[in-house]
Design a protein around this motif. Structure first.
Motif, PDB file in Angstrom:
ATOM      1  N   MET A   1       0.836  -1.172   0.000  1.00  0.00           N
ATOM      2  CA  MET A   1       0.000   0.000   0.000  1.00  0.00           C
ATOM      3  C   MET A   1       0.881   1.235   0.000  1.00  0.00           C
ATOM      4  O   MET A   1       1.998   1.212   0.499  1.00  0.00           O
ATOM      5  N   ILE A   3       0.527   5.824   0.036  1.00  0.00           N
ATOM      6  CA  ILE A   3      -0.332   6.999   0.157  1.00  0.00           C
ATOM      7  C   ILE A   3       0.238   8.089  -0.734  1.00  0.00           C
ATOM      8  O   ILE A   3       1.441   8.351  -0.714  1.00  0.00           O
ATOM      9  N   HIS A  30      -5.932  12.799   0.011  1.00  0.00           N
ATOM     10  CA  HIS A  30      -4.997  11.695   0.245  1.00  0.00           C
ATOM     11  C   HIS A  30      -5.620  10.446  -0.373  1.00  0.00           C
ATOM     12  O   HIS A  30      -6.789  10.140  -0.112  1.00  0.00           O
ATOM     13  N   ILE A  32      -5.206   6.277  -0.808  1.00  0.00           N
ATOM     14  CA  ILE A  32      -4.532   5.054  -0.406  1.00  0.00           C
ATOM     15  C   ILE A  32      -4.484   4.165  -1.644  1.00  0.00           C
ATOM     16  O   ILE A  32      -5.514   3.845  -2.228  1.00  0.00           O
ATOM     17  N   ASP A  34      -3.466   0.592  -3.339  1.00  0.00           N
ATOM     18  CA  ASP A  34      -3.231  -0.813  -3.002  1.00  0.00           C
ATOM     19  C   ASP A  34      -2.390  -1.445  -4.100  1.00  0.00           C
ATOM     20  O   ASP A  34      -2.864  -1.695  -5.196  1.00  0.00           O
ATOM     21  N   ASP A  59       0.642  13.401   5.096  1.00  0.00           N
ATOM     22  CA  ASP A  59       0.274  12.018   4.792  1.00  0.00           C
ATOM     23  C   ASP A  59       0.540  11.092   5.977  1.00  0.00           C
ATOM     24  O   ASP A  59      -0.229  10.172   6.240  1.00  0.00           O
ATOM     25  N   ALA A  63      -1.756   8.193   7.744  1.00  0.00           N
ATOM     26  CA  ALA A  63      -1.311   6.794   7.826  1.00  0.00           C
ATOM     27  C   ALA A  63      -1.391   6.265   9.258  1.00  0.00           C
ATOM     28  O   ALA A  63      -1.743   5.107   9.475  1.00  0.00           O
ATOM     29  N   ARG A  74       5.013   0.317   7.562  1.00  0.00           N
ATOM     30  CA  ARG A  74       4.755   1.746   7.564  1.00  0.00           C
ATOM     31  C   ARG A  74       6.050   2.472   7.911  1.00  0.00           C
ATOM     32  O   ARG A  74       6.698   2.158   8.889  1.00  0.00           O
TER      33      ARG A  74
END
Length: 76
Positions: A1, A3, A30, A32, A34, A59, A63, A74
């Motif tokens: 993923m 952003i 924003h 997201i 995938d 961002d 998140a 992340r």
């Protein structure tokens, strides 16, 4: 993923709630993205989830508020 975000300029005289800079108004969209389980189209990866905020929101703040699947990495 992943952003990605875009700043959408707004006319501050009309949208006085959308303070971004001293004389500018803006919101931030924003998206997201995938990258797993989707087929990449000619134009890139389709967004799986949109979030609209004030223009100053980073961002990474978005998140931190989202719940990701186990194993998702992340970074800041």
């Amino acid at each position: 993923m992943g952003i990605d975000s875009s700043i959408i300029d707004l006319y501050l005289v009309i949208f006085d709630w959308a303070h971004f800079r001293r004389t500018k108004g803006a919101i931030k969209l924003h998206l997201i993205l995938d990258h797993v389980g989707t087929t990449r189209s000619r134009d890139g990866y389709p967004p799986s989830f949109p979030v609209i905020t004030e223009g100053k929101v980073a961002d990474v703040k978005i998140a931190k508020q989202l719940k990701f699947d186990p194993g998702t990495i992340r970074t800041n």
